[in-house]
Design an enzyme around this catalytic site. Structure first.
Site, PDB file in Angstrom:
ATOM      1  N   GLY A  72      47.320 -28.312 -40.448  1.00  0.00           N
ATOM      2  CA  GLY A  72      47.829 -29.535 -41.066  1.00  0.00           C
ATOM      3  C   GLY A  72      47.236 -29.777 -42.448  1.00  0.00           C
ATOM      4  O   GLY A  72      47.936 -30.187 -43.382  1.00  0.00           O
ATOM      5  N   THR A  73      45.947 -29.508 -42.608  1.00  0.00           N
ATOM      6  CA  THR A  73      45.287 -29.768 -43.890  1.00  0.00           C
ATOM      7  C   THR A  73      45.910 -28.923 -44.996  1.00  0.00           C
ATOM      8  O   THR A  73      46.218 -29.431 -46.082  1.00  0.00           O
ATOM      9  CB  THR A  73      43.774 -29.477 -43.774  1.00  0.00           C
ATOM     10  OG1 THR A  73      43.241 -30.324 -42.755  1.00  0.00           O
ATOM     11  CG2 THR A  73      43.045 -29.730 -45.077  1.00  0.00           C
ATOM     12  N   ASN A 152      46.770 -41.135 -36.968  1.00  0.00           N
ATOM     13  CA  ASN A 152      45.899 -40.503 -35.973  1.00  0.00           C
ATOM     14  C   ASN A 152      44.943 -41.469 -35.300  1.00  0.00           C
ATOM     15  O   ASN A 152      44.494 -41.238 -34.193  1.00  0.00           O
ATOM     16  CB  ASN A 152      45.102 -39.365 -36.634  1.00  0.00           C
ATOM     17  CG  ASN A 152      44.582 -39.724 -38.005  1.00  0.00           C
ATOM     18  OD1 ASN A 152      45.350 -40.099 -38.900  1.00  0.00           O
ATOM     19  ND2 ASN A 152      43.288 -39.632 -38.172  1.00  0.00           N
ATOM     20  N   GLN A 180      50.560 -35.827 -36.158  1.00  0.00           N
ATOM     21  CA  GLN A 180      50.378 -36.576 -34.900  1.00  0.00           C
ATOM     22  C   GLN A 180      51.698 -36.946 -34.241  1.00  0.00           C
ATOM     23  O   GLN A 180      51.708 -37.419 -33.103  1.00  0.00           O
ATOM     24  CB  GLN A 180      49.573 -37.856 -35.162  1.00  0.00           C
ATOM     25  CG  GLN A 180      48.131 -37.615 -35.569  1.00  0.00           C
ATOM     26  CD  GLN A 180      47.282 -36.993 -34.463  1.00  0.00           C
ATOM     27  OE1 GLN A 180      47.661 -36.963 -33.289  1.00  0.00           O
ATOM     28  NE2 GLN A 180      46.118 -36.483 -34.834  1.00  0.00           N
ATOM     29  N   SER A 200      50.789 -29.180 -37.108  1.00  0.00           N
ATOM     30  CA  SER A 200      49.589 -28.416 -36.782  1.00  0.00           C
ATOM     31  C   SER A 200      49.640 -27.983 -35.317  1.00  0.00           C
ATOM     32  O   SER A 200      49.960 -28.793 -34.444  1.00  0.00           O
ATOM     33  CB  SER A 200      48.370 -29.309 -37.025  1.00  0.00           C
ATOM     34  OG  SER A 200      47.200 -28.644 -36.644  1.00  0.00           O
ATOM     35  N   HIS A 202      47.219 -27.117 -33.194  1.00  0.00           N
ATOM     36  CA  HIS A 202      46.205 -27.522 -32.197  1.00  0.00           C
ATOM     37  C   HIS A 202      46.376 -28.948 -31.689  1.00  0.00           C
ATOM     38  O   HIS A 202      45.638 -29.399 -30.812  1.00  0.00           O
ATOM     39  CB  HIS A 202      44.780 -27.270 -32.721  1.00  0.00           C
ATOM     40  CG  HIS A 202      44.274 -28.226 -33.753  1.00  0.00           C
ATOM     41  ND1 HIS A 202      43.336 -29.188 -33.465  1.00  0.00           N
ATOM     42  CD2 HIS A 202      44.548 -28.353 -35.066  1.00  0.00           C
ATOM     43  CE1 HIS A 202      43.052 -29.863 -34.580  1.00  0.00           C
ATOM     44  NE2 HIS A 202      43.784 -29.365 -35.564  1.00  0.00           N
ATOM     45  N   THR A 238      47.790 -12.026 -45.429  1.00  0.00           N
ATOM     46  CA  THR A 238      48.257 -11.398 -44.192  1.00  0.00           C
ATOM     47  C   THR A 238      48.346 -12.456 -43.106  1.00  0.00           C
ATOM     48  O   THR A 238      47.426 -13.267 -42.931  1.00  0.00           O
ATOM     49  CB  THR A 238      47.284 -10.268 -43.775  1.00  0.00           C
ATOM     50  OG1 THR A 238      47.247  -9.332 -44.839  1.00  0.00           O
ATOM     51  CG2 THR A 238      47.726  -9.587 -42.488  1.00  0.00           C
ATOM     52  N   CYS A 326      37.915 -36.699 -37.223  1.00  0.00           N
ATOM     53  CA  CYS A 326      37.634 -35.901 -38.429  1.00  0.00           C
ATOM     54  C   CYS A 326      36.533 -36.545 -39.267  1.00  0.00           C
ATOM     55  O   CYS A 326      35.913 -35.879 -40.067  1.00  0.00           O
ATOM     56  CB  CYS A 326      38.903 -35.752 -39.268  1.00  0.00           C
ATOM     57  SG  CYS A 326      40.253 -35.052 -38.340  1.00  0.00           S
TER      58      CYS A 326
HETATM   59  N1  PLP Z   1      46.992 -35.030 -40.594  1.00  0.00           N
HETATM   60  C1  PLP Z   1      46.730 -35.792 -39.523  1.00  0.00           C
HETATM   61  C2  PLP Z   1      47.498 -37.064 -39.318  1.00  0.00           C
HETATM   62  C3  PLP Z   1      45.751 -35.397 -38.622  1.00  0.00           C
HETATM   63  O1  PLP Z   1      45.481 -36.161 -37.558  1.00  0.00           O
HETATM   64  C4  PLP Z   1      45.039 -34.197 -38.866  1.00  0.00           C
HETATM   65  C5  PLP Z   1      43.930 -33.791 -37.963  1.00  0.00           C
HETATM   66  O2  PLP Z   1      43.343 -34.569 -37.277  1.00  0.00           O
HETATM   67  C6  PLP Z   1      45.375 -33.424 -39.991  1.00  0.00           C
HETATM   68  C7  PLP Z   1      46.350 -33.879 -40.836  1.00  0.00           C
HETATM   69  C8  PLP Z   1      44.678 -32.129 -40.271  1.00  0.00           C
HETATM   70  O3  PLP Z   1      45.203 -31.106 -39.448  1.00  0.00           O
HETATM   71  P1  PLP Z   1      44.364 -29.770 -39.174  1.00  0.00           P
HETATM   72  O4  PLP Z   1      43.233 -30.152 -38.277  1.00  0.00           O
HETATM   73  O5  PLP Z   1      45.349 -28.845 -38.513  1.00  0.00           O
HETATM   74  O6  PLP Z   1      43.924 -29.255 -40.494  1.00  0.00           O
END
Ligand code: PLP
Length: 384
Positions: A72-73, A152, A180, A200, A202, A238, A326
C-alpha cells in the site's frame, strides 16, 4: 506458546492457508525469472498474468490497468508523486484530507517542500470529508485529489463515488487509498470514477510486502521506481512472484467469500458493541451510524491510558491497537483523532478493535470480559 486472540486485522491479517499453498511452488520448483525466454519462465509469466486478472476482476478493472507494487505504501507514493511529476505543466496543486494514512500524507508533505501546494481538507466529527469543501478547494492548477476510501483507525467510509464525480467533471485525476476498504466493501473502479486506487495484500489475508496500484487506462503517472521494462514501464524490478501469486489468490477469495464473511464479522461487531456498552460504564463508541467499516470498532474510555491497557491485554494474549498500529511507538497522539477534534484525554483512552474472518463469538465474549476487568483495574489504580 500461549493462545493469542487477534483483534488487530487493520494492522495485518493472518495469511489464508489457500494463499500460502498457492505461493509455495514459487519458492521452489517455479523459481524462474518471468522475464527469461525459456519455457519454465514463460509459465511463470503466465501465472503472473493470471494473478493480474484475479486482482482486476475484484476491482472491475482491465488486467493491463493493474501494476504490482511492494504494498500500500508504494502504491500511494507512486500515485501521489507519479501524478505530480507527470502533470507539472498542468499545475502544482494537490488536495487531500487531514486523516489520510502517512503513506499519503508524507509524500504530500514531501511535495510541499518541493514547490507543490497541498490543501489538507478538514473532516467532520465522524471523519467525513465534505464534498462542498472539496469543490471550494478545487482551482486552476489542481492536478490531483487523493482521499482514502476508508480510514484505518476509525473505519469511516468516505463518499468516494461523489468525490470521483466531482473530480471527473473537472478533469482532475482522483486517487483513493483503498487499502482498508478492499475485502470489506465492494470496490468497483468504474463506479467510483477513480483514476488510481491502492490496495495491499496483507490486509486481505495475503502476504506482506505485496500490493497493487490500479491505473485507469491512459492516466499519466511517472514510475516511482525506475530500471527495467517491467509492469509496462510503470514499476521496474524483477517481480516478487510468490507475493504476486499470493495477492491474486487473496483477491480471488475476497471476490467469492467476502459477502459471507463480512456478514459474520458484522454480527460479531454488533455483539461486541452491545457487550461493551453493557459491561463498561462511560465508554464512547467512535462510529458513524451507517458509514463505518463492518470490522472496525474504535472506542474511547475515560480513566484509562490505552498504552497501559495494551500491555495488560498483551499479558493475557490479546492483540489490538491504540490508534494506528503503524504509529505505535511514536508518542504523538493520533493525527486522525486530532482531526476529529477529540480532546487529548479521550485520545489517550482510545482503543481500536479490528475484527477479521477468523474471529469467533467466544473470543468476543472473552475480550469483552477482559476489557471490563482492565477498565475497573485502571480506574481503581488511577484513583489511588
Ligand atoms: N493505507 C492505509 C489506509 C493503511 O491502513 C496502510 C497500512 O496500515 C497503508 C496504506 C500501508 O500499506 P502497506 O502496509 O501495505 O505498506
Amino acid at each position: 506458546m500461549n493462545k493469542t486472540y487477534y483483534f488487530d486485522n487493520n494492522a495485518t491479517t493472518q495469511v489464508d492457508k489457500r494463499v500460502l499453498q498457492a505461493m509455495l511452488p514459487y519458492f521452489s520448483e517455479k523459481y524462474s525469472n518471468p522475464s527469461s525466454i525459456y519455457k519454465g519462465a514463460q509459465a511463470v509469466r503466465g501465472d503472473i498474468d493470471l494473478a493480474r486478472k484475479q486482482v482486476a476482476e475484484l476491482l472491475n478493472a482491465d488486467s493491463f490497468e493493474i501494476v504490482f507494487t511492494s504494498g500500500g505504501t508504494e502504491s500511494d507514493n507512486t500515485a501521489v508523486k507519479g501524478v505530480a511529476s507527470a502533470s507539472k505543466e498542468k499545475g502544482n496543486h494537490i488536495i487531500t484530507s487531514q486523516i489520510e494514512h502517512h503513506a499519503v500524507l508524507n509524500p504530500c508533505k514531501y511535495l510541499q517542500l518541493n514547490g507543490y501546494d497541498v490543501t489538507f481538507l478538514p473532516v467532520d466529527r465522524y471523519g467525513l470529508v465534505d464534498p462542498d469543501d472539496l469543490k471550494k478547494a478545487v482551482r486552476k492548477g489542481t492536478i490531483l485529489i487523493t482521499i482514502m476510501y476508508a480510514n484505518n483507525e476509525t473505519g469511516i467510509i468516505e463518499p468516494i463515488e461523489e468525490i470521483g464525480k466531482i473530480a471527473q467533471e473537472r478533469g482532475i485525476y482522483f486517487h483513493t487509498d483503498a487499502v482498508q476498504a478492499v475485502g470489506k466493501v465492494p470496490v468497483d473502479v468504474k463506479k467510483l470514477n477513480v483514476n488510481f486506487l491502492s490496495l495491499s495484500a496483507h490486509k486481505i489475508y495475503g502476504p506482506k510486502g505485496t500490493g497493487a496500484l490500479y491505473i485507469k487506462n491512459d492516466s499519466k503517472c511517472l514510475p516511482l521506481i525506475q530500471g527495467g521494462h517491467h509492469e509496462r514501464h510503470r514499476r521496474a524490478g524483477t517481480e516478487n512472484v510468490a507475493g504476486i501469486i499470493g495477492l491474486g489468490k487473496a483477491c480471488e477469495i475476497v471476490k467469492k467469500e467476502s459477502p459471507s464473511y463480512c456478514k459474520k464479522i458484522k454480527s460479531l461487531r454488533k455483539k461486541l458493541k452491545s457487550m461493551l456498552l453493557s459491561l463498561v460504564p462511560d465508554i464512547k463508541i467512535n462510529e458513524h451510524p451507517e458509514k463505518t467499516l463492518c470490522n472496525t470498532l474504535d472506542i474511547s474510555i475515560k480513566g484509562i491510558q490505552s498504552q497501559d491497557a495494551l500491555i495488560m491485554f498483551d499479558q493475557k494474549g490479546f492483540c489490538l491497537s491504540a490508534g494506528s498500529a503503524c504509529s505505535t511507538g511514536v508518542p504523538e497522539p493520533s493525527h486522525v483523532l486530532k482531526a476529529l477534534n477529540f480532546p487529548d484525554d479521550l485520545i489517550n483512552g482510545t482503543l481500536r478493535i479490528s475484527l477479521g474472518k477468523f474471529n469467533t463469538e467466544e473470543e468476543i465474549t472473552l475480550f469483552s470480559n477482559t476489557l471490563s476487568q482492565i477498565v475497573k483495574k485502571s480506574r481503581n489504580n488511577n484513583r489511588t
